[in-house]
Design a protein around this motif. Structure first.
Motif, mmCIF file in Angstrom:
data_model
loop_
_atom_site.group_PDB
_atom_site.id
_atom_site.type_symbol
_atom_site.label_atom_id
_atom_site.label_comp_id
_atom_site.label_asym_id
_atom_site.label_seq_id
_atom_site.Cartn_x
_atom_site.Cartn_y
_atom_site.Cartn_z
ATOM 1 N N GLU A 270 50.212 68.283 -7.703
ATOM 2 C CA GLU A 270 49.545 68.390 -9.004
ATOM 3 C C GLU A 270 50.579 68.306 -10.120
ATOM 4 O OE1 GLU A 270 46.354 68.289 -9.401
ATOM 5 O OE2 GLU A 270 46.166 68.212 -7.237
ATOM 6 N N LYS B 213 40.731 71.532 -8.036
ATOM 7 C CA LYS B 213 42.116 71.140 -7.793
ATOM 8 C C LYS B 213 42.734 71.889 -6.621
ATOM 9 C CE LYS B 213 42.430 68.518 -11.489
ATOM 10 N NZ LYS B 213 42.669 67.125 -11.455
ATOM 11 N N LYS C 210 42.799 62.529 -6.955
ATOM 12 C CA LYS C 210 43.657 62.935 -8.074
ATOM 13 C C LYS C 210 42.824 63.331 -9.292
ATOM 14 C CE LYS C 210 47.647 61.398 -10.701
ATOM 15 N NZ LYS C 210 48.609 60.322 -10.912
#
Length: 152
Positions: free
Chosen positions: A151, A120, A115
């Protein structure tokens, strides 16, 4: 290959001392993880890999639980050093209501590490388990259901 982040969860319980894979399960696991790391970092130089041991170990034999050895990084030296320095930890005899490795906690630590990663894009959690599991299935399923990979 696309850019991705990967967490490798390794079983370092005493069951990995078993010699059914030559020379031991731990060495076979290390070789397989090494191949995966080389493939991931070789396919895209910005891909990151992290390593978690599921029975603790570097903080002492009583630490237990998941322990992050390397957070997701593209530094091949750090990753390979962590893979080749995985200590055996734990006991061969575990209580009836407990497993040798804590899969649920390990998956949660891996999800948390992914995370807060630099890139990403795609993400994977690879799990190596060489010890018997009795209690982990229910807790792992609950853990995976609670893990949100979307996300924000």
């Amino acid at each position: 290959m696309p850019l991705e982040s990967c967490m490798i969860l390794l079983d370092n319980s005493e069951y990995m001392r078993n010699g059914d894979y030559l020379p031991t399960r731990l060495d076979a696991q290390s070789d397989a993880a090494n191949l995966i790391v080389n493939a991931k970092t070789g396919s895209n130089p910005e891909s990151t890999v992290g390593v978690i041991v599921m029975s603790g170990g570097t903080m002492g034999p009583s630490s237990g639980g998941a322990e992050l050895l390397v957070s997701p990084t593209d530094d091949l030296g750090k990753i390979l050093t962590a893979l080749h320095g995985v200590p055996l930890c734990g006991q061969m005899t575990v209580p009836a209501n407990k497993d040798a490795v804590d899969i649920a906690a390990s998956v949660q630590v891996a999800a948390l590490a992914l995370k807060h990663r630099r890139n990403k894009n795609a993400q994977r959690i690879l799990l190596f388990v060489g010890s018997p599991l009795e209690q982990a299935e229910k807790r792992a399923v609950i853990s995976l259901k609670r893990t949100d990979f979307e996300e924000e």
